[in-house]
Design a protein around this motif. Sequence first.
Motif, PDB file in Angstrom:
ATOM      1  N   VAL A  15       0.843  -1.193   0.000  1.00 22.55           N
ATOM      2  CA  VAL A  15       0.000   0.000   0.000  1.00 22.55           C
ATOM      3  C   VAL A  15       0.877   1.241   0.000  1.00 22.55           C
ATOM      4  CG1 VAL A  15      -1.883  -1.171   1.170  1.00 22.55           C
ATOM      5  CG2 VAL A  15      -0.164   0.018   2.528  1.00 22.55           C
ATOM      6  N   GLY A  16       0.350   2.301  -0.575  1.00 21.16           N
ATOM      7  CA  GLY A  16       1.105   3.543  -0.646  1.00 21.16           C
ATOM      8  C   GLY A  16       1.979   3.652  -1.879  1.00 21.16           C
ATOM      9  N   THR A  17       2.064   2.571  -2.665  1.00 22.52           N
ATOM     10  CA  THR A  17       2.883   2.588  -3.879  1.00 22.52           C
ATOM     11  C   THR A  17       2.187   3.407  -4.961  1.00 22.52           C
ATOM     12  OG1 THR A  17       3.737   0.382  -3.388  1.00 22.52           O
ATOM     13  CG2 THR A  17       4.032   1.193  -5.633  1.00 22.52           C
ATOM     14  N   VAL A  18       2.904   4.346  -5.518  1.00 22.42           N
ATOM     15  CA  VAL A  18       2.369   5.184  -6.591  1.00 22.42           C
ATOM     16  C   VAL A  18       2.525   4.441  -7.919  1.00 22.42           C
ATOM     17  CG1 VAL A  18       2.615   7.388  -7.799  1.00 22.42           C
ATOM     18  CG2 VAL A  18       2.995   7.265  -5.334  1.00 22.42           C
ATOM     19  N   PRO A  19       1.511   4.468  -8.786  1.00 18.09           N
ATOM     20  CA  PRO A  19       1.597   3.759 -10.070  1.00 18.09           C
ATOM     21  C   PRO A  19       2.542   4.445 -11.054  1.00 18.09           C
ATOM     22  CG  PRO A  19      -0.476   4.949  -9.928  1.00 18.09           C
ATOM     23  CD  PRO A  19       0.172   5.076  -8.580  1.00 18.09           C
ATOM     24  N   ASP A  20       3.850   4.401 -10.745  1.00 11.24           N
ATOM     25  CA  ASP A  20       4.860   4.983 -11.629  1.00 11.24           C
ATOM     26  C   ASP A  20       5.066   4.109 -12.855  1.00 11.24           C
ATOM     27  OD1 ASP A  20       5.371   7.188 -10.022  1.00 11.24           O
ATOM     28  OD2 ASP A  20       6.855   6.096  -8.817  1.00 11.24           O
ATOM     29  N   LYS A  21       5.688   4.703 -13.872  1.00 15.32           N
ATOM     30  CA  LYS A  21       5.885   4.018 -15.150  1.00 15.32           C
ATOM     31  C   LYS A  21       6.647   2.701 -14.987  1.00 15.32           C
ATOM     32  CE  LYS A  21       7.663   4.725 -19.838  1.00 15.32           C
ATOM     33  NZ  LYS A  21       8.329   5.679 -20.764  1.00 15.32           N
ATOM     34  N   HIS A  22       7.725   2.701 -14.196  1.00 15.44           N
ATOM     35  CA  HIS A  22       8.532   1.482 -14.077  1.00 15.44           C
ATOM     36  C   HIS A  22       7.757   0.362 -13.377  1.00 15.44           C
ATOM     37  CE1 HIS A  22       9.345   3.527 -10.211  1.00 15.44           C
ATOM     38  NE2 HIS A  22       9.469   2.310  -9.723  1.00 15.44           N
ATOM     39  N   ASN A  23       6.744   0.715 -12.569  1.00 16.78           N
ATOM     40  CA  ASN A  23       5.928  -0.314 -11.925  1.00 16.78           C
ATOM     41  C   ASN A  23       5.088  -1.087 -12.942  1.00 16.78           C
ATOM     42  OD1 ASN A  23       6.957   0.541  -9.524  1.00 16.78           O
ATOM     43  ND2 ASN A  23       5.084   1.521  -8.789  1.00 16.78           N
ATOM     44  N   PHE A  24       4.676  -0.391 -14.007  1.00 14.08           N
ATOM     45  CA  PHE A  24       3.887  -1.066 -15.038  1.00 14.08           C
ATOM     46  C   PHE A  24       4.744  -2.075 -15.791  1.00 14.08           C
ATOM     47  CE2 PHE A  24       1.384   2.732 -14.270  1.00 14.08           C
ATOM     48  CZ  PHE A  24       0.089   2.221 -14.259  1.00 14.08           C
ATOM     49  N   VAL A  25       6.005  -1.725 -16.025  1.00  8.15           N
ATOM     50  CA  VAL A  25       6.927  -2.658 -16.689  1.00  8.15           C
ATOM     51  C   VAL A  25       7.145  -3.885 -15.802  1.00  8.15           C
ATOM     52  CG1 VAL A  25       9.256  -2.971 -17.598  1.00  8.15           C
ATOM     53  CG2 VAL A  25       8.063  -0.803 -17.963  1.00  8.15           C
ATOM     54  N   SER A  26       7.315  -3.640 -14.498  1.00  5.05           N
ATOM     55  CA  SER A  26       7.497  -4.736 -13.547  1.00  5.05           C
ATOM     56  C   SER A  26       6.243  -5.609 -13.495  1.00  5.05           C
ATOM     57  CB  SER A  26       7.804  -4.166 -12.159  1.00  5.05           C
ATOM     58  OG  SER A  26       8.011  -5.180 -11.212  1.00  5.05           O
ATOM     59  N   ARG A  27       5.087  -4.957 -13.517  1.00  9.68           N
ATOM     60  CA  ARG A  27       3.804  -5.684 -13.491  1.00  9.68           C
ATOM     61  C   ARG A  27       3.658  -6.632 -14.677  1.00  9.68           C
ATOM     62  NH1 ARG A  27      -1.107  -3.254 -15.113  1.00  9.68           N
ATOM     63  NH2 ARG A  27       0.056  -2.363 -16.841  1.00  9.68           N
ATOM     64  N   ASN A  28       4.212  -6.236 -15.830  1.00 15.37           N
ATOM     65  CA  ASN A  28       4.034  -7.037 -17.041  1.00 15.37           C
ATOM     66  C   ASN A  28       4.617  -8.443 -16.915  1.00 15.37           C
ATOM     67  OD1 ASN A  28       2.764  -4.889 -18.248  1.00 15.37           O
ATOM     68  ND2 ASN A  28       4.538  -4.196 -19.400  1.00 15.37           N
ATOM     69  N   ARG A  29       5.672  -8.605 -16.124  1.00 12.33           N
ATOM     70  CA  ARG A  29       6.271  -9.941 -15.988  1.00 12.33           C
ATOM     71  C   ARG A  29       5.333 -10.890 -15.237  1.00 12.33           C
ATOM     72  NH1 ARG A  29       7.777  -7.944 -11.172  1.00 12.33           N
ATOM     73  NH2 ARG A  29       8.604  -9.335  -9.561  1.00 12.33           N
TER      74      ARG A  29
END
Length: 373
Positions: free
Chosen positions: A208-222
């Motif tokens: 919780v508290g994590t901001v949906p930054d661009k690099h998080n979306f790349v990490s999410r893709n895996r």
Amino acid sequence: MDTREECIYSIALTQIPGIGHIWAKKLVDGMGSAVDVFRLRRELPERLAGVNVRVVEALDCPQALSRAEQEYEFAEKNHIRCLTLADESYPSRLRECDDAPIALFFKGNADLNSLRVINMVGTRNATDYGKQLCASFLRDLKNLCPDVLVVSGLAYGIDIHAHRAALANGLPTVGVLAHGLDRIYPSVHRKTAVDMLQKGGLLTEFPVGTVPDKHNFVSRNRIVAGMADATIVVESASKGGSLITADIAESYHRDCFAFPGRTMDISSIGCNQLIRDNKAALLLSAEDFVKAMCWDSSSMPAKAESIQRSFFPELSEEEQQIVAILDRQGNQQINTLVVETDIPVHKMNAILFELEMKGVLRVLAGGMYQLLR
């Protein structure tokens, strides 16, 4: 193993600076649990190659444990499940990836280890063509394979239309988020997200508290790529997250498919490139997909009743277990066999190769394994 304790220590390990996804998983796999990574940290350099004193010192971090305890309390209070690598509910397909998250947070009721899992991804600027593909493909797939789990990223465009099409057709669907479960991004998708909790769920590696930054979306893709049998790219420009997901799926040795588009359509350039470069198979219909994956039950051979176990007296216990599944259920993909037997994929690969060399089974199109009579 104390589940609560393993969850807290797994979360804490993700909070240690300088230890990324790959090393976190190596540490847990090497020591057997996140708890032992911390408690036996002084033994790490002796037991695991590549671990130095700096890692040992970094693990002496009360702040990380305190933060992890807070996260676990939030999860319990909000009926969120924390899934560690040791949890049976952790996605087995994902667990075998080198950079798999050592802790996941899940809210919902989907079986993350469904026998058939696909992900559908694509551009955030979906056209009517792409939206129609989501609707028609999942409608037809429901008729052919009513038990498929549909995974995507709850983003604008193809992602949200894949989720909505799945819900409309009664298919369970899971959204993998690039932030914690204390928010929904984008907020306009909140109603769909709530509907998904009733038939599917929301999954994330982020606290919780994590901001949906661009690099998080790349990490999410895996995670999107790793937890599925196949990646389906519906529409994509020449660059974009869906192409990254397709590349990751290829690196995981998973099947990848793409719908073609007109050569001048910007939203189809990426798909056409994937097909041209042999990074994705051409996809025209649900029937095509089911046949390519060998999920067509009508094409399954009759059960090999004539196979006698005495024919294979040299088979190990694990080999016999695999033969029994193929005998009972017909042709299966490696991911299904991994889920059914709980044998790690790297070991499964070796066993299947050995069985192939012994003439017990053969590999079909779509990575399906068939028991020979």
